[in-house]
Design a protein around this motif. Structure first.
Motif, PDB file in Angstrom:
ATOM      1  N   SER A  69       8.182  20.034  51.981  1.00  0.00           N
ATOM      2  CA  SER A  69       7.384  20.566  50.878  1.00  0.00           C
ATOM      3  C   SER A  69       6.854  19.409  50.034  1.00  0.00           C
ATOM      4  O   SER A  69       7.631  18.543  49.633  1.00  0.00           O
ATOM      5  N   HIS A  70       5.562  19.425  49.777  1.00  0.00           N
ATOM      6  CA  HIS A  70       4.968  18.348  48.972  1.00  0.00           C
ATOM      7  C   HIS A  70       4.998  18.706  47.496  1.00  0.00           C
ATOM      8  O   HIS A  70       5.408  17.925  46.663  1.00  0.00           O
ATOM      9  N   SER A  71       4.563  19.924  47.155  1.00  0.00           N
ATOM     10  CA  SER A  71       4.473  20.267  45.731  1.00  0.00           C
ATOM     11  C   SER A  71       5.391  21.421  45.305  1.00  0.00           C
ATOM     12  O   SER A  71       5.262  21.946  44.212  1.00  0.00           O
ATOM     13  N   THR A  74       6.712  25.561  49.300  1.00  0.00           N
ATOM     14  CA  THR A  74       7.498  25.867  50.506  1.00  0.00           C
ATOM     15  C   THR A  74       8.991  25.760  50.214  1.00  0.00           C
ATOM     16  O   THR A  74       9.796  26.515  50.764  1.00  0.00           O
ATOM     17  N   ILE A 140       0.693  24.463  55.034  1.00  0.00           N
ATOM     18  CA  ILE A 140      -0.396  24.263  56.001  1.00  0.00           C
ATOM     19  C   ILE A 140      -1.203  23.063  55.541  1.00  0.00           C
ATOM     20  O   ILE A 140      -1.722  23.042  54.403  1.00  0.00           O
TER      21      ILE A 140
HETATM   22  C1  LIG Z   1      -3.065  17.427  52.602  1.00  0.00           C
HETATM   23  C2  LIG Z   1      -3.225  18.885  52.322  1.00  0.00           C
HETATM   24  C3  LIG Z   1      -3.891  19.689  53.241  1.00  0.00           C
HETATM   25  C4  LIG Z   1      -4.001  21.059  53.007  1.00  0.00           C
HETATM   26  N1  LIG Z   1      -4.634  21.846  53.944  1.00  0.00           N
HETATM   27  C5  LIG Z   1      -4.711  23.187  53.732  1.00  0.00           C
HETATM   28  C6  LIG Z   1      -5.366  24.029  54.696  1.00  0.00           C
HETATM   29  O1  LIG Z   1      -5.868  23.579  55.723  1.00  0.00           O
HETATM   30  N2  LIG Z   1      -5.414  25.362  54.444  1.00  0.00           N
HETATM   31  C7  LIG Z   1      -4.864  25.919  53.301  1.00  0.00           C
HETATM   32  O2  LIG Z   1      -4.946  27.125  53.153  1.00  0.00           O
HETATM   33  N3  LIG Z   1      -4.217  25.149  52.401  1.00  0.00           N
HETATM   34  C8  LIG Z   1      -4.139  23.802  52.584  1.00  0.00           C
HETATM   35  N4  LIG Z   1      -3.481  23.020  51.666  1.00  0.00           N
HETATM   36  C9  LIG Z   1      -2.793  23.665  50.545  1.00  0.00           C
HETATM   37  C10 LIG Z   1      -1.292  23.765  50.805  1.00  0.00           C
HETATM   38  O3  LIG Z   1      -1.030  24.270  52.077  1.00  0.00           O
HETATM   39  C11 LIG Z   1      -0.623  24.690  49.776  1.00  0.00           C
HETATM   40  O4  LIG Z   1      -0.903  24.253  48.475  1.00  0.00           O
HETATM   41  C12 LIG Z   1       0.875  24.781  50.002  1.00  0.00           C
HETATM   42  O5  LIG Z   1       1.379  25.939  49.347  1.00  0.00           O
HETATM   43  C13 LIG Z   1       1.604  23.586  49.450  1.00  0.00           C
HETATM   44  O6  LIG Z   1       2.969  23.703  49.746  1.00  0.00           O
HETATM   45  P1  LIG Z   1       4.052  22.753  49.096  1.00  0.00           P
HETATM   46  O7  LIG Z   1       4.024  23.023  47.606  1.00  0.00           O
HETATM   47  O8  LIG Z   1       5.342  23.176  49.716  1.00  0.00           O
HETATM   48  O9  LIG Z   1       3.683  21.359  49.420  1.00  0.00           O
HETATM   49  C14 LIG Z   1      -3.416  21.635  51.852  1.00  0.00           C
HETATM   50  C15 LIG Z   1      -2.784  20.805  50.901  1.00  0.00           C
HETATM   51  C16 LIG Z   1      -2.694  19.451  51.153  1.00  0.00           C
HETATM   52  C17 LIG Z   1      -1.993  18.560  50.134  1.00  0.00           C
END
Ligand SMILES: Cc1cc2nc3c(=O)[nH]c(=O)nc-3n(C[C@H](O)[C@H](O)[C@H](O)COP(=O)(O)O)c2cc1C
Length: 211
Positions: A69-71, A74, A140
């Motif tokens: 999870s980056h932000s 997840t 994703i």
């Molecule tokens: C590098 C990057 C690529 C992403 N690509 C997509 C994408 O292709 N489709 C989408 O719907 N969201 C995309 N997102 C949004 C993230 O999937 C979404 O904010 C997710 O909930 C972040 O999860 P996290 O908080 O666990 O990192 C992307 C975000 C980042 C940082």
């Protein structure tokens, strides 16, 4: 006349005894029956169901919930799943963290995707062989992020059950299922979940037999 009087008195006594007997039966037998039924319906049945659910959930299987999870999105979903299915949970972390700035992170992640990179992980599951079911969660990033590639290629997941889940802006987990399948070809991969709506988690777990 005397004969008639004796006969009438006897009939009256028999009638009274019979009526009294029936009334006693109604008062003594019916209420306990009613009480027993009430206890069974109200208390025993729901408890039995709960026990059955827990057994079906664990089924003697060892569960590991993993996530990248980056932000934080997840991570929150992983915690909810972990609360519902039990087992162990571990975060998949990279040696070099991704920039917190969204645009910078996109740049790094894009480059990794283009070069089919395998970012090094600081996470290591020592006893992967001891788990039967592995949940794998990720955001994703067009498809699964490259740390998921590194993670899944690091272990022999043959015969294990792998259950993907993701969060996204709008992208569906289907975007990443081919990658997951190719990264653990001998695993039994169950239906994945795009978990942007938390209310979908529990029905999904029930559907795939994890609740
Ligand atoms: C590098 C990057 C690529 C992403 N690509 C997509 C994408 O292709 N489709 C989408 O719907 N969201 C995309 N997102 C949004 C993230 O999937 C979404 O904010 C997710 O909930 C972040 O999860 P996290 O908080 O666990 O990192 C992307 C975000 C980042 C940082």
């Amino acid at each position: 006349m005397k004969k008639f009087f004796i006969l009438a008195l006897s009939s009256l006594m028999i009638f009274s005894l019979t009526a009294c007997g029936n009334s006693n039966m109604a008062n003594s037998a019916s209420p306990p029956k009613q009480t027993a039924a009430t206890v069974t319906d109200k208390d025993t049945a729901p408890n039995a169901k709960t026990t059955e659910d827990k057994t079906a959930n664990s089924k003697g299987k060892k569960i590991l919930v993993t996530y990248f999870s980056h932000s934080g999105n997840t991570k929150r979903v992983a915690e909810q799943i972990h609360n519902l299915v039990g087992g162990d949970m571990i975060e998949i972390k990279t040696v070099v963290p991704y920039p917190t700035d969204y645009n910078e992170c996109v740049e790094v992640a894009k480059k990794e995707k283009e070069t089919n990179a395998r970012p090094k992980l600081s996470t290591k599951v020592d006893n992967m062989a001891g788990y039967d079911v592995i949940f794998v969660g990720y955001p994703i990033w067009w498809t699964a992020p490259m740390p998921i590639y590194t993670f899944l290629e690091s272990y022999d997941l043959s015969g294990k059950t792998v259950i993907p889940f993701c969060t996204s802006y709008s992208g569906d987990i289907a975007k990443s299922m081919d990658a997951i399948k190719s990264l653990c070809p001998n695993a039994n991969i169950l239906e994945g979940l795009t978990a942007n709506d938390a209310s979908k988690i529990e029905p999904w777990l029930s559907r795939i037999g994890m609740r």
